[in-house]
Design an enzyme around this catalytic site. Structure first.
Site, PDB file in Angstrom:
ATOM      1  N   ASN A 193       0.807  -1.226   0.000  1.00  0.00           N
ATOM      2  CA  ASN A 193       0.000   0.000   0.000  1.00  0.00           C
ATOM      3  C   ASN A 193       0.834   1.267   0.000  1.00  0.00           C
ATOM      4  O   ASN A 193       0.298   2.366  -0.048  1.00  0.00           O
ATOM      5  CB  ASN A 193      -1.009  -0.031   1.149  1.00  0.00           C
ATOM      6  CG  ASN A 193      -2.084  -1.086   0.896  1.00  0.00           C
ATOM      7  OD1 ASN A 193      -2.210  -1.585  -0.239  1.00  0.00           O
ATOM      8  ND2 ASN A 193      -2.814  -1.447   1.919  1.00  0.00           N
TER       9      ASN A 193
ATOM     10  N   ARG B 173     -16.713   1.689  -2.003  1.00  0.00           N
ATOM     11  CA  ARG B 173     -15.407   2.294  -2.302  1.00  0.00           C
ATOM     12  C   ARG B 173     -15.504   3.520  -3.216  1.00  0.00           C
ATOM     13  O   ARG B 173     -14.902   3.578  -4.290  1.00  0.00           O
ATOM     14  CB  ARG B 173     -14.448   1.247  -2.854  1.00  0.00           C
ATOM     15  CG  ARG B 173     -14.386   0.042  -1.945  1.00  0.00           C
ATOM     16  CD  ARG B 173     -13.204  -0.822  -2.169  1.00  0.00           C
ATOM     17  NE  ARG B 173     -12.002  -0.243  -1.549  1.00  0.00           N
ATOM     18  CZ  ARG B 173     -10.811  -0.836  -1.673  1.00  0.00           C
ATOM     19  NH1 ARG B 173     -10.675  -1.914  -2.396  1.00  0.00           N
ATOM     20  NH2 ARG B 173      -9.762  -0.301  -1.087  1.00  0.00           N
TER      21      ARG B 173
ATOM     22  N   ASP C 260      -7.259  -4.268   7.401  1.00  0.00           N
ATOM     23  CA  ASP C 260      -6.648  -5.281   6.523  1.00  0.00           C
ATOM     24  C   ASP C 260      -6.182  -6.506   7.293  1.00  0.00           C
ATOM     25  O   ASP C 260      -5.929  -7.543   6.686  1.00  0.00           O
ATOM     26  CB  ASP C 260      -5.456  -4.697   5.752  1.00  0.00           C
ATOM     27  CG  ASP C 260      -5.898  -3.594   4.805  1.00  0.00           C
ATOM     28  OD1 ASP C 260      -5.035  -2.850   4.321  1.00  0.00           O
ATOM     29  OD2 ASP C 260      -7.124  -3.461   4.582  1.00  0.00           O
TER      30      ASP C 260
ATOM     31  N   ARG D 128      -1.765 -10.943  -5.125  1.00  0.00           N
ATOM     32  CA  ARG D 128      -1.640  -9.506  -5.403  1.00  0.00           C
ATOM     33  C   ARG D 128      -0.913  -8.786  -4.272  1.00  0.00           C
ATOM     34  O   ARG D 128      -0.248  -7.777  -4.495  1.00  0.00           O
ATOM     35  CB  ARG D 128      -3.042  -8.871  -5.477  1.00  0.00           C
ATOM     36  CG  ARG D 128      -3.724  -8.886  -6.783  1.00  0.00           C
ATOM     37  CD  ARG D 128      -4.990  -8.058  -6.678  1.00  0.00           C
ATOM     38  NE  ARG D 128      -4.697  -6.760  -6.097  1.00  0.00           N
ATOM     39  CZ  ARG D 128      -5.597  -6.026  -5.432  1.00  0.00           C
ATOM     40  NH1 ARG D 128      -6.813  -6.467  -5.277  1.00  0.00           N
ATOM     41  NH2 ARG D 128      -5.274  -4.865  -4.938  1.00  0.00           N
TER      42      ARG D 128
HETATM   43  C1  EPZ Z   1      -6.379   1.886   1.473  1.00  0.00           C
HETATM   44  O1  EPZ Z   1      -7.575   1.861   0.718  1.00  0.00           O
HETATM   45  C2  EPZ Z   1      -5.773   0.501   1.302  1.00  0.00           C
HETATM   46  N1  EPZ Z   1      -5.540   0.263  -0.113  1.00  0.00           N
HETATM   47  C3  EPZ Z   1      -6.745  -0.547   1.830  1.00  0.00           C
HETATM   48  O2  EPZ Z   1      -6.080  -1.794   1.754  1.00  0.00           O
HETATM   49  C4  EPZ Z   1      -7.031  -0.250   3.298  1.00  0.00           C
HETATM   50  O3  EPZ Z   1      -7.989  -1.179   3.756  1.00  0.00           O
HETATM   51  C5  EPZ Z   1      -7.581   1.163   3.426  1.00  0.00           C
HETATM   52  O4  EPZ Z   1      -6.636   2.103   2.870  1.00  0.00           O
HETATM   53  C6  EPZ Z   1      -7.825   1.549   4.870  1.00  0.00           C
HETATM   54  O5  EPZ Z   1      -6.654   1.409   5.599  1.00  0.00           O
HETATM   55  C7  EPZ Z   1      -4.464   0.843  -0.695  1.00  0.00           C
HETATM   56  O6  EPZ Z   1      -3.712   1.567  -0.056  1.00  0.00           O
HETATM   57  C8  EPZ Z   1      -4.238   0.536  -2.140  1.00  0.00           C
HETATM   58  P1  EPZ Z   1      -9.758   4.700   2.387  1.00  0.00           P
HETATM   59  P2  EPZ Z   1      -8.378   3.235   0.415  1.00  0.00           P
HETATM   60  O7  EPZ Z   1      -9.819   5.745   1.359  1.00  0.00           O
HETATM   61  O8  EPZ Z   1      -7.413   4.327   0.263  1.00  0.00           O
HETATM   62  C9  EPZ Z   1     -14.415   5.600   2.404  1.00  0.00           C
HETATM   63  C10 EPZ Z   1      -5.788  -4.013   1.155  1.00  0.00           C
HETATM   64  O9  EPZ Z   1      -6.351  -5.047   1.559  1.00  0.00           O
HETATM   65  N2  EPZ Z   1     -14.094   6.577   1.349  1.00  0.00           N
HETATM   66  O10 EPZ Z   1      -9.039   4.963   3.680  1.00  0.00           O
HETATM   67  O11 EPZ Z   1      -9.345   2.972  -0.636  1.00  0.00           O
HETATM   68  C11 EPZ Z   1     -14.318   4.181   1.879  1.00  0.00           C
HETATM   69  O12 EPZ Z   1     -15.542   3.802   1.285  1.00  0.00           O
HETATM   70  C12 EPZ Z   1      -6.603  -2.792   0.846  1.00  0.00           C
HETATM   71  O13 EPZ Z   1      -4.558  -3.875   1.012  1.00  0.00           O
HETATM   72  C13 EPZ Z   1     -15.108   7.415   0.897  1.00  0.00           C
HETATM   73  O14 EPZ Z   1     -16.248   7.356   1.349  1.00  0.00           O
HETATM   74  O15 EPZ Z   1      -9.142   3.384   1.811  1.00  0.00           O
HETATM   75  C14 EPZ Z   1     -14.013   3.361   3.100  1.00  0.00           C
HETATM   76  O16 EPZ Z   1     -15.221   3.065   3.762  1.00  0.00           O
HETATM   77  C15 EPZ Z   1      -8.090  -3.013   1.017  1.00  0.00           C
HETATM   78  N3  EPZ Z   1     -14.809   8.302  -0.083  1.00  0.00           N
HETATM   79  C16 EPZ Z   1     -13.184   4.318   3.945  1.00  0.00           C
HETATM   80  O17 EPZ Z   1     -13.406   5.639   3.421  1.00  0.00           O
HETATM   81  C17 EPZ Z   1     -13.545   8.391  -0.630  1.00  0.00           C
HETATM   82  O18 EPZ Z   1     -13.326   9.242  -1.518  1.00  0.00           O
HETATM   83  C18 EPZ Z   1     -11.711   3.990   3.915  1.00  0.00           C
HETATM   84  O19 EPZ Z   1     -11.257   4.221   2.638  1.00  0.00           O
HETATM   85  C19 EPZ Z   1     -12.547   7.527  -0.155  1.00  0.00           C
HETATM   86  C20 EPZ Z   1     -12.839   6.617   0.842  1.00  0.00           C
END
Ligand code: EPZ
Length: 417
Positions: free
Chosen positions: A23, A121, A304, A396
């Site tokens: 990540n 997401r 995660d 992945r």
């Molecule tokens: C990152 O995802 C990681 N992925 C995820 O890991 C990890 O679970 C997540 O951060 C939380 O730690 C990568 O870094 C590639 P968020 P990301 O934006 O950035 C909501 C794995 O298994 N949200 O912090 O997508 C969203 O729906 C993956 O390695 C909005 O509503 O996570 C979620 O409920 C899975 N609007 C929450 O925030 C937005 O514009 C957390 O999302 C963005 C997010």
């Protein structure tokens, strides 16, 4: 499609070396587009997400090579092209090209990102921030067309400390005129790793890793160099396996503070382990006390690690309550655990786990990356053999996971389905 066939119950001893953080590296690669200089990224894991991003970089004209876990990148011939679905949909992190292409060219056209199906997401925080920086966002046929006359610095506040939105805005702001402030920023360790990469190129960033990040835009950037931090989720997954099957199993190359939440919970469960610098030495625990797990943002218990941890909870003597608070749909592994003999009542984002249960080998499926990790842990402790299908998800995010476990005593085969 690929599957794993796992022999359960094997004791694990020896050393597992932790790789660079998925990540982090999935943001570092798109961020390199910000500079026409040369970039070197060390400790890059050989995982399919890196391959997918390298394909996009080459499509844009980057000269990018991967040798001995190091990426050598020269973006002098990069052009701003529309990034089609066949590339963007491979992973969620393709959206980081929004921040870097917007930052350099003021516009970007990219198809919707992919990613594990663990919830809706949305990327509204990203898009709203870009609009606040003066960009116009149009979503046409599953692609985002974002244009501006050059990004302007601004102040953004995230309703939720989104990791992706924090990183994307930080990348875009490096080339925006003025000082951008991100309030309620995510604090995950990967964010500081990306900020340090940008700073190595000449960016001015303060506060990465805290809830408030300030980025002062610059006109030019030079060569960049960074070492990817250890993958705390990979490390945590092997620590969980060590608590179940280890015999002085060494997990090396870990920043243990990054998994303090997990280590605290393991101690609460009665698991003993030693931390010697960057190495955790752990042996199997005879009986586990029940604990409650509630996933949340860093430094809380990471979402995660929730799925692999829920497999460990099935071995606790008593009742554990597991609650996922980040995603709507991250309990899809539970039915497979129950099919293996676990006793879990799941409702919405909460699960009550009654244990200990003797898991039995079955044919199960990896519904997403960390669900795959949960199935792997289950197969490692189940009686008999377990077949996990759809393991492309797992590959992945975990570099050489089959070799790493077989090298310490596991018996896992990676086969075509
Ligand atoms: C990152 O995802 C990681 N992925 C995820 O890991 C990890 O679970 C997540 O951060 C939380 O730690 C990568 O870094 C590639 P968020 P990301 O934006 O950035 C909501 C794995 O298994 N949200 O912090 O997508 C969203 O729906 C993956 O390695 C909005 O509503 O996570 C979620 O409920 C899975 N609007 C929450 O925030 C937005 O514009 C957390 O999302 C963005 C997010």
């Amino acid at each position: 499609m690929k599957k794993l066939v796992i022999e359960g119950g094997r004791e694990l001893s020896g050393t597992i070396n932790i790789s660079g953080a998925k990540n982090s590296v999935v943001a570092l690669i798109p961020a390199s587009i910000l500079t026409k200089g040369k970039c070197v990224i060390h400790n890059v894991p050989a995982i399919s997400d890196v391959d997918a991003l390298m394909d996009i970089m080459k499509f844009l004209g980057s000269d990018i090579k991967y040798e001995n876990e190091t990426l050598y990148i020269d973006n002098k011939n990069v052009e701003n092209k529309n990034i089609p679905d066949k590339y963007a949909s491979k992973l969620r992190a393709s959206y980081y090209f929004m921040g870097s292409l917007l930052g350099v060219y003021g516009k970007v056209n990219i198809a919707s990102p992919g990613g594990c199906v663990i919830g809706s997401r949305p990327i509204d925080f990203h898009l709203k921030s870009f609009e606040k920086m003066g960009a116009k966002v149009k979503e046409v046929d599953n692609s985002f067309n974002i244009t501006s006359n050059g990004l302007k610095a601004t102040e953004v506040f995230f309703d939720f400390p989104s990791v992706g939105a924090t990183i994307n805005v930080m990348i875009a702001a490096v080339r925006a005129k003025g000082v951008t402030r991100i309030l309620n920023a995510a604090r995950e360790p990967e964010i500081e790793n990306i900020a340090n990469f940008l700073i190595s190129m000449g960016a001015h960033i303060k506060g990465a890793g805290s809830g408030t990040i300030e980025i002062e835009g610059v006109n030019t950037l030079g060569d960049g160099e960074i070492t990817v931090i250890p993958d705390r989720i990979e490390a945590g997954t092997y620590v969980i396996i060590g608590a179940l099957l280890g015999k002085k199993l060494k997990i090396k190359g870990v920043i243990s503070e990054h998994i303090d939440s997990l280590l605290y919970k393991l101690k609460e469960m009665g698991v003993s382990f030693k931390i010697n610098g960057d190495t955790i030495v752990i042996s199997k625990c005879k009986s586990f006390k029940p604990v409650n797990i509630k996933t949340t943002v860093y430094p809380g218990f990471p979402t995660d690690l929730g799925q692999p941890m829920s497999t460990l909870l099935t071995q606790c003597s008593g009742e554990c309550v597991f609650e996922e608070t980040i995603y709507e749909n991250r309990l899809r592994h539970i039915p497979y655990l129950n099919a293996m003999g676990a006793n879990i009542n799941a409702l919405d984002k909460k699960a009550v786990v009654f244990g200990p249960s003797q898991l039995r080998g079955r044919k199960v499926k990896a519904t997403d990356l960390r669900a795959g990790a949960s199935m792997l842990v289950a197969g490692m402790i189940a009686k008999g053999n377990t077949t996990v299908t759809n393991v492309e998800h797992l590959l992945r995010g975990y570099e050489r996971i089959v070799d790493k476990l077989n090298d310490v005593g596991g018996n896992i085969k990676l086969l075509d389905e």
